[in-house]
Design an enzyme around this catalytic site. Structure first.
Site, PDB file in Angstrom:
ATOM      1  N   GLY A  14      69.270   9.787  69.470  1.00  0.00           N
ATOM      2  CA  GLY A  14      69.140   9.438  70.784  1.00  0.00           C
ATOM      3  C   GLY A  14      69.894   8.395  71.363  1.00  0.00           C
ATOM      4  N   ARG A  24      83.871   1.033  71.634  1.00  0.00           N
ATOM      5  CA  ARG A  24      84.934   0.527  72.115  1.00  0.00           C
ATOM      6  C   ARG A  24      85.920  -0.514  71.078  1.00  0.00           C
ATOM      7  NH1 ARG A  24      85.702  -4.749  74.374  1.00  0.00           N
ATOM      8  NH2 ARG A  24      87.481  -5.377  75.573  1.00  0.00           N
ATOM      9  N   ALA A  25      85.333  -0.647  70.231  1.00  0.00           N
ATOM     10  CA  ALA A  25      85.183  -1.581  69.749  1.00  0.00           C
ATOM     11  C   ALA A  25      85.941  -1.277  68.030  1.00  0.00           C
ATOM     12  CB  ALA A  25      84.284  -2.587  68.770  1.00  0.00           C
ATOM     13  N   ARG A  75      71.032  16.415  70.238  1.00  0.00           N
ATOM     14  CA  ARG A  75      70.515  16.811  68.828  1.00  0.00           C
ATOM     15  C   ARG A  75      71.053  18.712  68.143  1.00  0.00           C
ATOM     16  NH1 ARG A  75      67.376  12.536  68.225  1.00  0.00           N
ATOM     17  NH2 ARG A  75      66.441  11.928  69.750  1.00  0.00           N
ATOM     18  N   GLY A 105      70.748   7.415  64.356  1.00  0.00           N
ATOM     19  CA  GLY A 105      69.613   6.915  64.107  1.00  0.00           C
ATOM     20  C   GLY A 105      69.582   7.272  62.451  1.00  0.00           C
ATOM     21  N   THR A 129      69.637   2.644  68.285  1.00  0.00           N
ATOM     22  CA  THR A 129      68.834   3.213  68.006  1.00  0.00           C
ATOM     23  C   THR A 129      67.575   1.555  68.699  1.00  0.00           C
ATOM     24  OG1 THR A 129      65.902   4.420  67.708  1.00  0.00           O
ATOM     25  CG2 THR A 129      67.766   2.826  65.800  1.00  0.00           C
ATOM     26  N   ARG A 158      52.648  -7.978  86.016  1.00  0.00           N
ATOM     27  CA  ARG A 158      51.759  -8.859  85.997  1.00  0.00           C
ATOM     28  C   ARG A 158      51.005  -9.148  87.900  1.00  0.00           C
ATOM     29  NH1 ARG A 158      48.275 -10.939  81.967  1.00  0.00           N
ATOM     30  NH2 ARG A 158      50.416 -11.573  80.652  1.00  0.00           N
ATOM     31  N   LYS A 217      40.029 -14.822  82.979  1.00  0.00           N
ATOM     32  CA  LYS A 217      41.148 -14.503  83.235  1.00  0.00           C
ATOM     33  C   LYS A 217      41.154 -13.874  84.446  1.00  0.00           C
ATOM     34  CE  LYS A 217      43.185 -14.365  78.788  1.00  0.00           C
ATOM     35  NZ  LYS A 217      44.923 -14.922  78.331  1.00  0.00           N
ATOM     36  N   SER A 219      43.314 -11.260  84.826  1.00  0.00           N
ATOM     37  CA  SER A 219      44.036  -9.883  85.278  1.00  0.00           C
ATOM     38  C   SER A 219      44.197 -10.340  83.326  1.00  0.00           C
ATOM     39  CB  SER A 219      45.881 -10.106  85.763  1.00  0.00           C
ATOM     40  OG  SER A 219      46.688 -11.118  84.868  1.00  0.00           O
ATOM     41  N   ARG A 259      65.144   3.378  77.275  1.00  0.00           N
ATOM     42  CA  ARG A 259      66.391   3.420  77.018  1.00  0.00           C
ATOM     43  C   ARG A 259      68.030   3.541  77.808  1.00  0.00           C
ATOM     44  NH1 ARG A 259      66.416   8.786  74.170  1.00  0.00           N
ATOM     45  NH2 ARG A 259      64.794   8.861  72.964  1.00  0.00           N
TER      46      ARG A 259
HETATM   47  P1  ADP Z   1      68.530   9.843  65.061  1.00  0.00           P
HETATM   48  O1  ADP Z   1      69.808  10.034  64.194  1.00  0.00           O
HETATM   49  O2  ADP Z   1      67.712   9.085  66.693  1.00  0.00           O
HETATM   50  O3  ADP Z   1      67.561   9.927  63.587  1.00  0.00           O
HETATM   51  P2  ADP Z   1      68.053  13.259  64.854  1.00  0.00           P
HETATM   52  O4  ADP Z   1      66.881  12.476  64.183  1.00  0.00           O
HETATM   53  O5  ADP Z   1      67.214  14.004  66.143  1.00  0.00           O
HETATM   54  O6  ADP Z   1      68.569  11.674  65.550  1.00  0.00           O
HETATM   55  O7  ADP Z   1      69.197  13.172  64.356  1.00  0.00           O
HETATM   56  C1  ADP Z   1      70.096  13.592  65.249  1.00  0.00           C
HETATM   57  C2  ADP Z   1      71.010  14.552  63.954  1.00  0.00           C
HETATM   58  O8  ADP Z   1      71.876  14.492  63.058  1.00  0.00           O
HETATM   59  C3  ADP Z   1      70.246  16.032  63.984  1.00  0.00           C
HETATM   60  O9  ADP Z   1      70.617  17.020  65.626  1.00  0.00           O
HETATM   61  C4  ADP Z   1      71.624  16.479  63.568  1.00  0.00           C
HETATM   62  O10 ADP Z   1      72.327  17.708  63.729  1.00  0.00           O
HETATM   63  C5  ADP Z   1      71.604  16.036  62.556  1.00  0.00           C
HETATM   64  N1  ADP Z   1      70.819  15.589  61.027  1.00  0.00           N
HETATM   65  C6  ADP Z   1      69.662  15.047  61.133  1.00  0.00           C
HETATM   66  N2  ADP Z   1      68.709  15.429  60.046  1.00  0.00           N
HETATM   67  C7  ADP Z   1      69.560  16.351  58.871  1.00  0.00           C
HETATM   68  C8  ADP Z   1      69.936  16.952  57.798  1.00  0.00           C
HETATM   69  N3  ADP Z   1      68.279  16.648  56.424  1.00  0.00           N
HETATM   70  N4  ADP Z   1      71.503  17.821  57.297  1.00  0.00           N
HETATM   71  C9  ADP Z   1      72.176  17.502  58.427  1.00  0.00           C
HETATM   72  N5  ADP Z   1      72.240  16.596  59.924  1.00  0.00           N
HETATM   73  C10 ADP Z   1      71.360  16.932  60.356  1.00  0.00           C
END
Ligand code: ADP
Length: 326
Positions: A14, A24-25, A75, A105, A129, A158, A217, A219, A259
């Protein structure tokens, strides 16, 4: 592992505000310290498709204030297969990339850990995330901005809730973690907060709302994390309406607007600190680590430990305080 010459950075899973400050860093720290640097587009998918570009100082000019990620994210199921990983490795090798900074994440971290262990390639991960649900860091990149976005939206709701004496149920992101709901609920003075971590019986919620009605209240705002067990904001609203049929009830799902947006100063600085620290860690030989913020200190946690301990706990004192102050 051999000496590092070229570092590549990518964002995966995500997107979250602050990722650009972090990219950038990574780019500028690498260049400053004399390393070549590349950006991989669309996370692991770009690694497999060879969607990779060399980066220079100007590649990351004027991006700090942008939400999302200039490297895009995706993904990628293929990366979970041995063939996909091999293809990704071959592309990195061809381009002379010998170290990685992964921003994402826990799925991203799992992929990075497996890849690093299989091919003996140095990797450092950065928690990006909005959910703030990773072990090893008090804050993840994007959480502060997302919470501010939610507060701004609740403040607006509100106004209309007050004008019409309405009861609003506002659903915020958080399938497994109620961090956004809890912080935004406190900061916006919500009358009640429904969290995935805490089973709030509908009868208790009704008691709270009745107390509010008794003290006149005009609301009421109930924040519902999407992972709440009563079926999200629509589920809670339906159950409450059965008792409170005299109330004008409305449901708002904030959805993906949480997001986006320009990152807060906190996320810009956190992204900068984490990107800088990730490159330093790689250079110091601290591999397979996750960069985190504990207190006001940047710390490194073993990636395996971060993944095994992913059970994130909401602060009991904040939950208690939210009830007292509502
Ligand atoms: P996040 O990193 O936000 O948790 P995802 O769970 O979709 O998002 O994971 C991002 C990507 O990491 C996945 O689309 C996949 O390419 C890779 N990934 C996730 N789990 C595995 C795994 N067990 N082995 C290899 N790659 C993985």
């Amino acid at each position: 592992m051999s000496k590092i010459n070229k570092i590549a950075v990518f964002t995966s899973g995500g997107d979250a505000p602050g990722m650009n400050a972090c990219i950038r860093a990574v780019v500028r720290t690498s260049l400053y310290l004399g390393y070549d640097v590349a950006g991989i587009k669309q996370g692991y998918q770009g690694m497999i498709d060879d969607n990779i570009e060399d980066m220079n100082r100007h590649s990351v000019s004027n991006i700090m204030q942008l939400g999302g990620t200039i490297l895009k994210t995706a993904r990628c199921l293929a990366f979970k297969t041995p063939e996909g990983m091999q293809q990704a490795y071959d592309n990195l090798k061809k381009r002379g990339i010998d170290a990685l900074v992964a921003i994402g994440g826990d799925g991203t971290f799992t992929g990075a850990e497996r890849f690093s262990a299989t091919y003996d390639i140095p990797v450092v991960c950065i928690p990006g995330t909005i959910d703030n649900d990773l072990f090893g860091s008090d804050y993840t990149l994007g959480f502060d901005t997302a919470t501010n976005t939610v507060i701004e939206a609740i403040d607006k709701i509100r106004d209309t809730a007050e004008s019409h004496d309405r009861l609003f149920f506002i659903e915020v992101m958080g399938r497994d973690a109620g961090c956004i709901a809890l912080r935004a609920g406190i900061a916006s003075g919500a009358e009640a907060i429904m969290l995935p971590e805490k089973d709030t019986a509908i009868s208790d919620l009704i008691d709270m709302l009745e107390k509010g009605a008794a003290i006149k209240k005009s609301s009421s705002i109930v924040i519902v994390a999407e992972g709440d067990k009563n079926g999200g904001a629509f589920g809670v609203a339906k159950k409450v309406k059965e008792t409170f049929d005299f109330y004008d009830t409305k449901v708002t799902i904030l959805g993906h607007l949480q997001r986006g947006g320009s990152p807060s100063s906190f996320d810009r600085i956190l992204g900068s600190r984490m990107g800088y620290a990730a490159v330093k860690a790689l250079i110091n030989g601290d591999y397979r680590k996750m960069v985190g913020l504990r207190g006001n200190e940047i710390v490194l946690t073993d990636l395996k430990e971060a993944l095994n301990e992913h059970e994130f706990k909401l602060e009991d004192d904040l939950m208690e305080m939210a009830t007292v102050l509502a």
